[in-house]
Scaffold this motif. Structure first.
Motif, short mmCIF file in Angstrom:
data_model
loop_
_atom_site.label_atom_id
_atom_site.label_comp_id
_atom_site.label_asym_id
_atom_site.label_seq_id
_atom_site.Cartn_x
_atom_site.Cartn_y
_atom_site.Cartn_z
N GLY A 111 -2.31 -28.87 4.55
CA GLY A 111 -3.61 -28.28 4.25
C GLY A 111 -3.80 -28.18 2.75
N ASP A 112 -4.09 -27.00 2.27
CA ASP A 112 -4.30 -26.78 0.84
C ASP A 112 -3.29 -25.79 0.27
N ALA A 113 -2.12 -25.68 0.91
CA ALA A 113 -1.14 -24.69 0.49
C ALA A 113 -0.66 -24.93 -0.94
N ALA B 88 5.57 -37.70 0.37
CA ALA B 88 5.81 -38.14 1.75
C ALA B 88 6.15 -39.62 1.81
N GLU B 89 5.41 -40.42 1.06
CA GLU B 89 5.64 -41.87 1.08
C GLU B 89 7.03 -42.21 0.55
N GLU B 90 7.43 -41.57 -0.55
CA GLU B 90 8.74 -41.88 -1.13
C GLU B 90 9.87 -41.40 -0.23
N GLN C 200 0.73 -35.08 5.80
CA GLN C 200 -0.10 -35.67 4.74
C GLN C 200 -0.95 -36.83 5.26
N SER C 201 -1.19 -36.86 6.57
CA SER C 201 -1.96 -37.97 7.16
C SER C 201 -3.43 -37.62 7.35
N PHE C 202 -3.90 -36.59 6.64
CA PHE C 202 -5.26 -36.10 6.86
C PHE C 202 -6.15 -36.29 5.63
N ALA C 203 -5.82 -37.29 4.80
CA ALA C 203 -6.64 -37.53 3.61
C ALA C 203 -8.08 -37.84 4.01
#
Length: 743
Positions: free
Chosen positions: A430-432, A458-460, A484-487
């Motif tokens: 979220g925005d934490a 997350a990607e790395e 992090q899949s909610f961009a």
């Protein structure tokens, strides 16, 4: 604000230093008690009048209530500047509400401590039950014993107190302290002779203390007392001490016996708890009393668990004696304990959250970067909900993990680096991790640095884990990828793919926690996709999640399947069929230990018929609901529905964009509905831009909680409003064309 309140005895209020606050006349205290019983909900003035006078109210009663409230405000906030609104006893719509946190009211602190005690091992439980019972100063709302408005809460809390007394005794028996339990239990059954569990506990305690004759005599006296209590009950009423027909209890039944206060089926005769206690006493060899570690046999601890507790207690004592204080071994062991504790249930999850930050801080103080990295990265507990339970704490952990990864440098162990990056990704849900105000929904999309940092982490982490070929590390990294899949909206298909990979990893490498996580992610994603075949697959996943959760003792997984089944009923049979199911799931999950999931959930549920079936929104229906973290995005719609058009437009102008989480599509649809109602074109256009990638999905259903219907229908409504509005594109002022009005 430093004020604490008391219900467990006479109504009271105390300052932070423990000194009492003057509350004035009885009517003032009664108003305060009534608002406390409402638990933060708004109590309309008319209801206060009816409750205070319980009959025909006198002329001027409304004015009198307002006077009482004004006096209470002066007492509770003596330093509040004149004409500044109260932050504690607030005016909200048609009435008043007391905004007190759970830590500010003794009754709620008692409930929370009791919940922790119920989930704790015996030695810890005894101390927690003592702590819980210490909140009681006398009968509930002792200065208002006969008022109708207080009766239900008095009965409920008193039943919880009696249950706590019995559970404490049961925990004492499990620790081997049978003699310590006898005196309290004698007083308990003397005051409440209708409590069968109390009698059974007393008989068991006497037997364990080596007093078998007294134990059997107690069984005989118990039967006579329970028969008398049953005879004295009126049909459908409650027995002495709050006992309920059928042995029901607000905390649920106990394994192996009746619920606290029960007197057997229908309350007609003693139930099985007493008979089982007698059978155990008679079956045991003479002189075998004073056993330890086995509980009462009908309480929260059974015989095998008692033996396990004995091993645990001996091993823990040996550890304390053998491992030096302040050693690294203690830090590592504590980290592992917290990781396991977090999956045991609501109490364990809350305790793990509470202690995790302290553990990380302790690891950092050692000055050993690699040790701190191992401690921080060891907490790979599967995380499925995308709103943090403690956003401030999550943001702090994310920053600590990033700081530690930077200190490790490029020469540090790759596996440790991947774990730290996974922590950054998971805790930045979220925005934490936001380090600046959120962009406004009315503005064009902009790059948010904190989000991009979390996405890169997350990607790395996934790249490193794949290169190392470590399945447990990859599962943790994929958990970060999920968070992090909610961009962008419309990511259900991608999340289904992530869930599928996690599920396969869990199956192939015996990682049951991550297998459950993968299946829950799939459950949510399939619900969001929403096709008939998708929902059939989701049904199958729900059944498999329940099976795995039972086999691997993952009780919190059932929270998500219960919500999904309510959503599924709504999709299949409509809102009216799902409504009672939602009421049950809200009640059951209120204390699941995941406030990020449950806070505001009732308001989202109430929006389902409005957003899904176009039922007119009634602001009064939401007056008593706490919208929690969703308040900023619901307020414009509520204002628009109440006719406050300009206020709604102003709220839309400043409202931040919805969080990048499982409910972002749903909240964009809510903003679009509000913007369409009052003609706020910038938000309407932004909502359309955000929702387009999700046009084939169901709004909100990807959460597994609620569905606001297909996104494409909401987009069609937006397009119709934009087509009929001819005004400037960027100032939010509607043109002369027709603006859709849903008031």
């Amino acid at each position: 604000m430093g004020v604490e309140f008391g219900l467990l005895g006479p109504v009271a209020a105390w300052q932070a230093d423990g000194s009492s606050l003057p509350l004035g006349a009885p009517r003032h205290r009664e108003v305060l008690g009534r608002l406390l019983v409402a638990r933060g909900r708004v109590v309309p003035v008319g209801v206060l009048v009816a409750d205070l006078w319980e009959g025909e109210s006198p002329v001027g009663a409304v004015g009198a209530v307002r006077t009482f409230v004004a006096a209470l405000r002066r007492s509770l906030e003596p330093d509040r500047p004149a004409r500044q609104p109260s932050r504690l006893l607030i005016t909200d719509g048609p009435g008043y509400a007391l905004r007190a946190g759970r830590e500010m009211v003794d009754a709620w602190q008692f409930e929370d401590t009791a919940a922790r005690a119920a989930a704790a091992p015996p030695h810890t439980a005894v101390a927690l039950w003592d702590e819980a019972l210490a909140y009681w100063r006398g009968p509930v709302l002792a200065d208002f014993p006969d008022t109708a408005w207080a009766g239900a809460e008095q009965a409920r809390l008193e039943t919880l107190r009696l249950d706590a007394v019995e559970r404490r005794a049961d925990a004492l028996l499990a620790t081997g302290a049978a003699r310590d339990a006898v005196a309290d239990l004698r007083a308990h059954v003397a005051a409440h002779p209708g409590r069968e569990d109390g009698w059974a506990l007393l008989a068991t305690a006497l037997d364990r203390a080596g007093r078998r004759g007294e134990a059997l005599d107690t069984v005989s006296r118990a039967r006579a007392a329970l028969a008398g209590a049953s005879a004295g009950r009126s049909p459908g009423g409650t027995g002495p001490g709050g006992a309920r027909p059928g042995g029901s209890s607000p905390t649920g039944s106990r394994p192996g016996g009746v619920s606290p206060g029960g007197a057997g089926p229908g309350g007609a005769r003693p139930g099985g708890a007493l008979a089982r206690a007698e059978a155990r006493i008679l079956a045991a060899p003479a002189g075998s009393g004073s056993g330890s570690g086995s509980g009462s046999g009908f309480g929260s601890v059974n015989e095998p668990a008692g033996a396990t507790d004995g091993v645990w207690n001996r091993a823990a004592a040996s550890w304390d004696r053998s491992v030096p204080a302040r050693s690294r071994a203690r830090l590592h062991a504590t980290a592992g304990l917290l990781r396991d504790l977090a999956v045991t249930g609501p109490g364990g999850l809350e305790e793990a959250h509470r202690h995790r930050r302290d553990l990380v801080a302790a690891a950092e103080t050692t000055g050993d970067t690699e040790l701190a990295a191992r401690i921080i990265g060891s907490y790979d507990v599967p995380a499925v909900w995308t709103r943090a339970d403690d956003p401030e704490g999550a943001g702090e952990l994310s920053r600590t993990a990033a700081r530690t990864a930077a200190r490790l440098g490029p020469g540090g162990p790759d596996a440790l680096r991947a774990r730290l990056l996974s922590v950054v990704a998971v805790e930045s849900r979220g925005d934490a991790a936001a380090d600046a105000p959120l962009p406004r929904a009315a503005d064009a999309r902009s790059t948010e640095p904190w989000r991009r940092r979390a996405e890169r982490a997350a990607e790395e982490a996934v790249r490193i884990a794949r290169r190392l070929g470590d399945p447990a590390l990859l599962a943790f990294a994929l958990n970060g990828s999920f968070m992090q899949s909610f961009a962008d909206c419309g990511s259900a298909a991608h999340r289904d793919s992530l869930g599928t990979e996690l599920t396969r990893l869990g199956i192939d490498h015996q990682l049951p926690g991550h297998e459950v996580l993968g299946r829950i992610i799939r459950l949510q994603a399939l619900a969001g996709l929403g096709g008939p075949g998708d929902l059939a697959e989701a049904d199958a996943e729900a059944g498999e999640i329940d099976r795995l959760a039972h086999r691997n003792e993952r009780p919190l997984a059932g929270v998500f399947t219960a919500w999904y089944r309510a959503l599924r009923t709504c999709e299949t049979d409509g809102w009216q069929a799902a409504r009672p199911q939602y009421a049950r799931v809200l009640a059951v999950t209120a204390d699941c230990g995941m406030p990020g999931l449950t806070q505001g959930a009732a308001a989202l549920v109430a929006l389902v018929p409005v957003m899904r079936d176009d039922v007119p929104l009634d602001p009064d229906e939401f007056a008593h609901l706490d919208a929690g973290p969703y308040r900023p995005w619901l307020d414009p719609l509520l204002l628009a529905a109440s006719g406050a058009t300009e206020q709604a437009r102003q709220a839309l102008t400043v409202v931040p964009r919805p969080p990048h989480d499982l409910l972002q599509e749903a909240l964009w649809c809510v903003l679009a509905r509000a913007a369409g109602t009052v003609g706020h074109l910038p938000v309407l256009r932004r909502a359309r831009e955000e929702l387009l990638p999700a046009r084939t999905e169901s709004a909100g259903a990807g959460s597994g909680l609620v569905s606001f219907g297909r996104v494409t229908r909401h987009l069609e409504e937006v397009d119709a409003i934009l087509a009929s509005s001819a005004g400037p594109a960027d100032d939010g002022v509607p043109g002369r064309g027709r603006v859709h009005d849903r008031r």
